[in-house]
Design a protein around this motif. Structure first.
Motif, mmCIF file in Angstrom:
data_model
loop_
_atom_site.group_PDB
_atom_site.id
_atom_site.type_symbol
_atom_site.label_atom_id
_atom_site.label_comp_id
_atom_site.label_asym_id
_atom_site.label_seq_id
_atom_site.Cartn_x
_atom_site.Cartn_y
_atom_site.Cartn_z
ATOM 1 N N ALA A 170 0.856 -1.198 0.000
ATOM 2 C CA ALA A 170 0.000 0.000 0.000
ATOM 3 C C ALA A 170 0.890 1.246 0.000
ATOM 4 O O ALA A 170 1.586 1.529 0.980
ATOM 5 C CB ALA A 170 -0.917 -0.009 1.214
ATOM 6 N N LYS A 173 0.162 4.227 0.286
ATOM 7 C CA LYS A 173 -0.176 5.294 1.246
ATOM 8 C C LYS A 173 0.737 5.230 2.459
ATOM 9 O O LYS A 173 0.959 6.223 3.115
ATOM 10 C CB LYS A 173 -1.646 5.212 1.655
ATOM 11 C CG LYS A 173 -1.983 4.054 2.544
ATOM 12 C CD LYS A 173 -3.473 3.913 2.724
ATOM 13 C CE LYS A 173 -4.082 3.245 1.506
ATOM 14 N NZ LYS A 173 -5.527 3.193 1.525
ATOM 15 N N HIS A 220 -11.169 -3.971 4.304
ATOM 16 C CA HIS A 220 -10.028 -3.459 5.078
ATOM 17 C C HIS A 220 -10.590 -2.925 6.387
ATOM 18 O O HIS A 220 -11.370 -1.973 6.380
ATOM 19 C CB HIS A 220 -9.320 -2.337 4.310
ATOM 20 C CG HIS A 220 -8.355 -1.571 5.166
ATOM 21 N ND1 HIS A 220 -7.088 -2.021 5.461
ATOM 22 C CD2 HIS A 220 -8.469 -0.385 5.812
ATOM 23 C CE1 HIS A 220 -6.484 -1.156 6.250
ATOM 24 N NE2 HIS A 220 -7.299 -0.150 6.478
ATOM 25 N N GLY A 223 -7.139 -6.526 2.476
ATOM 26 C CA GLY A 223 -6.780 -5.179 2.916
ATOM 27 C C GLY A 223 -5.434 -5.109 3.614
ATOM 28 O O GLY A 223 -4.569 -5.989 3.446
ATOM 29 N N GLY A 266 -3.212 -3.319 7.311
ATOM 30 C CA GLY A 266 -3.293 -3.297 8.773
ATOM 31 C C GLY A 266 -2.772 -4.562 9.424
ATOM 32 O O GLY A 266 -2.873 -4.716 10.639
ATOM 33 N N GLY A 303 0.787 -1.783 4.270
ATOM 34 C CA GLY A 303 1.718 -0.686 3.965
ATOM 35 C C GLY A 303 2.794 -0.680 5.033
ATOM 36 O O GLY A 303 3.981 -0.911 4.786
HETATM 37 C C1 PLP Z 1 -7.744 0.271 1.919
HETATM 38 C C2 PLP Z 1 -6.439 0.204 2.634
HETATM 39 N N1 PLP Z 1 -5.563 -0.746 2.292
HETATM 40 C C3 PLP Z 1 -4.355 -0.846 2.896
HETATM 41 C C4 PLP Z 1 -3.977 0.037 3.890
HETATM 42 C C5 PLP Z 1 -2.619 -0.100 4.514
HETATM 43 O O1 PLP Z 1 -2.687 -0.315 5.876
HETATM 44 P P1 PLP Z 1 -1.383 -0.510 6.761
HETATM 45 O O2 PLP Z 1 -0.377 0.469 6.328
HETATM 46 O O3 PLP Z 1 -1.868 -0.273 8.140
HETATM 47 O O4 PLP Z 1 -0.937 -1.920 6.544
HETATM 48 C C6 PLP Z 1 -4.873 1.036 4.295
HETATM 49 C C7 PLP Z 1 -4.519 1.988 5.354
HETATM 50 O O5 PLP Z 1 -5.226 2.838 5.757
HETATM 51 C C8 PLP Z 1 -6.134 1.134 3.639
HETATM 52 O O6 PLP Z 1 -7.020 2.101 3.958
#
Ligand code: PLP
Length: 384
Positions: free
Chosen positions: A47, A49, A178, A212, A214, A247
């Protein structure tokens, strides 16, 4: 400097603030994630982000199958710089960006049936084969903090079972959910049970499911055996592709933020002002909130010299926390914040015009290479 043109720092320890990615730690994480893929036949995508330092994409793509993007710019970065599968999942796509998105994505996840119906014909008309999915909301909370709980009350994230339009699944090949954040596999186990109970009757029509992010897979106490068992059991029952899109787990404990003390003042306690900022360079410290670990420092009073560490912005609350040190701090003392590779570079800002930290990598040899430095133009270009 071009981010591909890695240049060695002559005096690596004098340059702050600076995020330093630890190559060896990143590699350790990637090998753990790859072991999950190998034991389960699932696919792990990163991810963006959480971590998007694209100079290390060539290393990451040796292990992970692709990326997950939450916007057109992340999708483009993944397409251009990562070059494997590009999955996109956003709370909503706008008409103005959707055509361009089709150039980059091979999986598109829609948050609602209204979005799916809006863009279905455009996807069908694309020359590229694109897999479409619906994000579901299992309405099962595992995250304690509402800010990070996609299943909180009135959540806009995902389609609930009541809103799931089972007559509109033509063209849908996957389901995405997710609902985790920094959690262990027992949370996934409970979630999966709810997802199966509510949506299991649709699985026979699917080609893939995305569990997802997390998942704190690379954390020391993470139960990898449980994760692998539950994916394997799931795949036995439903022979479809399973994706995970963490992520944080990719860059967990894989980098530091090095800063320097630039002033020390006294107001009923010792206060050190740093050339970094919680608000600008590590926003989760204020948002989550959490207390970062500092190398060699303890809690207030644990060592002889206690200081409140604050950022160099005007925000009164730009405070990282109270820490103690065995030796007194001086102007120029280095402060090393641990675990600062994820959700920092991707979230930082130039509030108060303070400079963005440089980005560097500590190679396996121990050499530090500066990959990128930021300056006035980076600040100015965002403003008009
Ligand atoms: C849809 C989705 N996928 C993946 C992630 C990545 O999550 P993480 O960095 O906690 O593993 C997030 C984080 O907000 C998310 O909203």
């Amino acid at each position: 400097m071009d981010c591909r043109g890695l240049k060695k720092l002559s005096k690596p320890n004098t340059h702050t603030p600076c995020y330093i990615l630890e190559e060896e730690a990143l590699l350790r994480n990637l090998k753990i994630l790859d072991s999950v893929q190998k034991r389960t036949g699932s696919k792990i995508i990163m991810a963006l982000k959480g971590f998007a330092m694209f100079s290390v994409f060539p290393l990451i793509r040796q292990y992970l199958c692709g990326i997950s993007a939450s916007s057109i710019d992340e999708a483009r970065l993944g397409y251009e710089e990562f070059g494997r599968e590009v999955h996109v999942c956003s709370p909503a796509y706008s008409d103005s960006e959707f055509d361009e998105l089709l150039n980059y994505a091979d999986h598109i996840v829609f948050n609602s049936f209204s979005q799916w119906k809006r863009f279905k014909a455009t996807v069908a008309g694309s020359k590229k084969k694109i897999m479409c999915g619906i994000r579901i909301n299992p309405e099962h909370s595992e995250v304690k903090i509402a800010l990070y709980d996609p299943c909180c009350q009135f959540s806009r994230l995902g389609t609930t079972r009541n809103n799931f339009e089972e007559n509109e699944l033509d063209g849908i090949s996957g389901i995405h959910f997710h609902n985790l954040c920094e959690l262990n596999s027992d949370s996934l186990l409970r979630t999966l049970k709810v997802v199966e109970d509510k949506f299991g009757i649709f699985f026979a029509r699917l080609k893939w499911i995305n569990f997802g992010g997390g998942h704190h897979i690379t954390r020391e106490d993470y139960d990898i055996d449980l994760l692998c068992n539950l994916i394997n059991d799931f795949k036995k029952q439903y022979p479809i592709e399973v994706y995970l899109e963490p992520g944080e787990a990719i860059a967990l404990n894989a980098g530091v933020l090095e800063a320097s003390v630039i002033d020390i003042i006294y107001n009923k306690m010792n206060i050190a002002i740093l050339d970094t900022s919680a608000a600008a360079h590590m926003p989760d410290v204020l948002e989550m909130p959490y207390r970062p670990v500092i190398k060699g420092a303890g809690t207030s009073g644990e060592f002889k010299h206690t200081y409140r560490l604050g950022g160099a912005t005007c925000l009164a609350g730009d405070i990282i926390g109270d820490y103690s040190f065995p030796e007194p701090l001086k102007i120029g003392s280095k402060i090393v914040f641990e675990d600062m590779a994820h959700y920092t570079m991707v979230k930082n800002n130039t509030f108060n015009g303070i400079s963005l930290p440089s980005i560097a990598i500590r190679k396996k040899t121990g050499d530090i290479q500066i990959i990128k430095k930021f300056g006035y133009e980076d600040y100015k270009n965002r403003l008009s």
